[in-house]
Design a protein around this motif. Structure first.
Motif, short mmCIF file in Angstrom:
data_model
loop_
_atom_site.label_atom_id
_atom_site.label_comp_id
_atom_site.label_asym_id
_atom_site.label_seq_id
_atom_site.Cartn_x
_atom_site.Cartn_y
_atom_site.Cartn_z
N LEU A 66 0.97 -1.24 -0.19
CA LEU A 66 0.00 0.10 0.06
C LEU A 66 1.03 1.33 -0.09
CD1 LEU A 66 -3.03 -1.11 2.46
CD2 LEU A 66 -2.85 -0.94 0.08
N GLY A 69 2.29 1.62 -3.42
CA GLY A 69 1.05 2.12 -4.23
C GLY A 69 0.93 3.74 -4.15
N VAL A 70 0.85 4.36 -2.97
CA VAL A 70 0.77 5.39 -2.73
C VAL A 70 1.95 6.31 -3.08
CG1 VAL A 70 0.36 7.18 -0.66
CG2 VAL A 70 -0.91 5.24 -0.67
N TRP A 73 1.44 6.74 -6.65
CA TRP A 73 0.21 7.45 -7.23
C TRP A 73 0.47 9.03 -6.83
CZ3 TRP A 73 -4.58 7.74 -3.67
CH2 TRP A 73 -5.69 8.42 -4.17
N LEU A 87 -8.09 3.49 -12.44
CA LEU A 87 -7.55 3.65 -11.25
C LEU A 87 -8.55 3.73 -10.21
CD1 LEU A 87 -4.87 3.69 -9.48
CD2 LEU A 87 -5.13 6.40 -9.83
N HIS A 88 -9.80 4.41 -10.53
CA HIS A 88 -10.53 4.63 -9.56
C HIS A 88 -11.28 3.30 -9.41
CE1 HIS A 88 -10.80 8.87 -10.97
NE2 HIS A 88 -10.73 8.77 -10.04
N LYS A 90 -9.80 0.28 -9.58
CA LYS A 90 -8.60 -0.34 -9.14
C LYS A 90 -8.59 -0.05 -7.35
CE LYS A 90 -3.90 -0.85 -8.45
NZ LYS A 90 -2.44 -0.13 -8.30
N LEU A 91 -8.71 1.22 -7.21
CA LEU A 91 -8.68 1.70 -5.82
C LEU A 91 -9.77 1.04 -5.19
CD1 LEU A 91 -7.43 5.20 -6.20
CD2 LEU A 91 -6.12 3.28 -5.20
N VAL A 94 -9.00 -2.49 -4.27
CA VAL A 94 -7.95 -2.59 -3.36
C VAL A 94 -8.67 -2.45 -1.90
CG1 VAL A 94 -5.90 -1.24 -2.33
CG2 VAL A 94 -6.17 -1.86 -4.82
#
Length: 146
Positions: A66, A69-70, A73, A87-88, A90-91, A94
């Motif tokens: 995580l 990933g941040v 991003w 991406l929305h 995917k998030l 997640v």
């Protein structure tokens, strides 16, 4: 794309895959625990020990995945800009995986307290959820369908 972002991306993939490996195997341990006869204390304790260790290790892998990933991003702008709806999605998935991870902890607590009420068949189906989440996330990242 800079060399640094490629390294971060590579390690993000490694830690995500490792986290999911834990999520693939932990419910399998639940299947085994659900099958243990009530008089088999040694087998139950061995499986519980394995499940506890795997959960803790998977928790560490999740945190690193995580964080990386941040960094991708927010630090490198991956997924920012117009038309990044993949991406929305995917998030959102997640967040679902994080929830799944915490449900695994709750299920483990149930086994620790000898309070399991679910069948081994239920755990077999539950185990497939992580595979579906992983596949959906990979497709979103690679194909970027929207």
């Amino acid at each position: 794309m800079s060399s640094a972002v490629l390294w971060v991306k590579a390690f993000h993939i490694v830690f995500v895959a490792s986290w999911f490996a834990g999520l693939f195997y932990l419910p399998r341990l639940f299947v085994n625990l659900a099958q243990v006869p009530s008089d088999s204390h040694a087998e139950r304790e061995r499986l519980l020990l394995m499940a506890r260790k795997l959960y803790r290790f998977s928790n560490l892998l999740m945190i690193v995945a995580l964080v990386l990933g941040v960094v991708l991003w927010l630090g490198y702008g991956i997924g920012r800009g117009g038309g990044q709806y993949w991406l929305h999605a995917k998030l959102l998935l997640v967040v679902g995986v994080i929830g799944y991870h915490h449900v695994c902890r709750s299920l483990l607590r149930g086994f620790e307290q000898s309070a399991n009420r679910r069948s081994e068949r239920w755990y077999r189906v539950f185990n497939e959820t992580s595979v579906l989440l992983f596949a959906a996330i990979v497709v979103l990242v690679v194909v970027k369908p929207f």
